[in-house]
Design an enzyme around this catalytic site. Structure first.
Site, mmCIF file in Angstrom:
data_model
loop_
_atom_site.group_PDB
_atom_site.id
_atom_site.type_symbol
_atom_site.label_atom_id
_atom_site.label_comp_id
_atom_site.label_asym_id
_atom_site.label_seq_id
_atom_site.Cartn_x
_atom_site.Cartn_y
_atom_site.Cartn_z
ATOM 1 N N ARG A 35 0.799 -1.219 0.000
ATOM 2 C CA ARG A 35 0.000 0.000 0.000
ATOM 3 C C ARG A 35 0.838 1.277 0.000
ATOM 4 O O ARG A 35 0.379 2.319 -0.461
ATOM 5 C CB ARG A 35 -0.954 -0.009 1.193
ATOM 6 N N ASP A 137 -15.206 8.995 9.858
ATOM 7 C CA ASP A 137 -14.124 8.052 9.586
ATOM 8 C C ASP A 137 -12.805 8.793 9.754
ATOM 9 O O ASP A 137 -12.773 10.036 9.704
ATOM 10 C CB ASP A 137 -14.239 7.472 8.171
#
Length: 267
Positions: A35, A137
Site C-alpha cells: 500500500r 471516519d
C-alpha cells in the site's frame, strides 16, 4: 521493487498504532509494503525508512493523512446485518411522537454505505419528524467518496427494492452502471473526519450509535478507551451496535445486551 525491512515494518506498526490505535500483526507486512510502495516512489525516496522519517518530521501533515488513508481498511456495504436495521426502525418508532430530533452516528462510516442505509430507514420510518445522521471516519479519502453518494450498481444489491426506487437514482449514459443517492437524502447525512483514538469533537449526543467492525483492529486497552469515548455520546437507553465478530466482554459495563451485537446503554 523496494522491499520493506523488518525494522521499517515495526516503524509503521508503531505509526498506525499511535495515530489511529490500530494494531497490525506481523502478517500485515506485505500489506504495508504494497500500500505504501507508490507513495515511496512518488515522493522520490529510496526506501521505506526515508518515508517514515518524512511522516514523523512534522513537516507534511497532508502526507501523514495520505499514509493513514492507505493503511486503514475500509470494507462495508449497504444494509449489512439486516437485523440491526430492524432494531433501528423499532428505536425510531418509539421516539416518533416525542418531537425531539432523532440522531444516529455511524462512527466508522467508511465510504458511506452504512450512513445512507441508516438514512433510508429513518426517512421511511420518521417521515417529516426531525432526524439527523452523522457519518465519520479517520480516512479523508473514503469520506470524500461518501459525500458524493455515488456508487457502482453492483454495490447496491442489498438495498431493499422499495428503497432503491424511492431514494436512489440509476445512472444513464456516461453514468450507466452507477447509482446516486437522492439529493434530499444526501443532504440529511453529514460526514466528518473523526479519529476515535483521540479526543472526540463536539458532536452532541445520539439516540443510536453504530460502531461496527472497528474493534477488531484494536488491542484490549485501545478498545476500552475507544468504546468509553463513543458511549459518552450515547443517550441513556440509547442503542449501541457492534459487529457480529466483536464482543464487549471485559470492555465496558455501561451497556446491557439486547441481542447478539446489540446493546442498550444503562440509564
Amino acid at each position: 521493487m523496494i522491499t520493506i525491512t523488518d525494522q521499517e515494518f515495526l516503524q509503521f506498526q508503531r505509526f498506525i498504532y499511535e495515530t489511529a490505535g490500530i494494531s497490525m500483526s506481523p502478517a500485515k507486512k506485505a500489506l504495508v509494503s504494497g500500500r505504501l510502495a507508490k507513495r515511496v516512489q512518488q515522493c522520490r525516496l529510496n526506501n521505506y525508512g526515508e518515508y517514515f522519517r518524512l511522516l514523523t518530521s512534522g513537516n507534511d501533515a497532508a502526507e501523514v493523512q495520505t499514509a493513514i488513508d492507505l493503511l486503514t481498511t475500509n470494507e462495508t456495504y449497504f444494509f449489512r446485518e439486516p437485523k440491526h436495521f430492524d432494531q433501528l426502525r423499532e428505536a425510531a418508532c418509539k421516539l416518533r411522537r416525542s418531537g425531539q430530533t432523532f440522531r444516529v452516528w455511524s462512527a466508522a462510516s467508511s465510504s458511506g454505505e452504512e450512513a445512507y442505509s441508516i438514512a433510508m430507514v429513518l426517512a421511511d420510518t420518521l417521515g417529516d419528524a426531525p432526524w439527523e445522521v452523522v457519518g465519520s471516519d479517520i480516512s479523508t479519502r473514503v469520506l470524500a467518496r461518501a459525500r458524493t453518494g455515488h456508487y457502482p450498481l453492483e454495490r447496491t444489491t442489498h438495498i431493499p427494492p422499495d428503497y432503491l426506487k424511492r431514494y436512489c437514482l440509476k445512472g444513464t449514459g456516461t453514468q450507466q452502471g452507477t447509482l446516486l443517492i437522492e439529493r434530499s437524502l444526501r443532504q440529511r447525512v453529514q460526514f466528518l473526519q473523526v479519529n476515535l483514538n483521540g479526543t472526540l469533537p463536539q458532536l452532541g449526543t445520539f439516540d443510536v450509535i453504530f460502531l461496527r467492525n472497528v474493534m477488531i483492529y484494536f488491542n484490549g486497552d485501545t478498545k476500552q478507551q475507544v468504546v468509553a469515548r463513543v458511549l459518552s455520546l450515547l443517550k441513556p437507553n440509547g442503542c449501541f451496535f457492534i459487529g457480529h465478530s466483536e464482543s464487549l466482554h471485559g470492555v465496558t459495563d455501561q451497556v446491557q445486551p439486547v441481542m447478539p451485537s446489540v446493546y442498550r446503554k444503562t440509564a
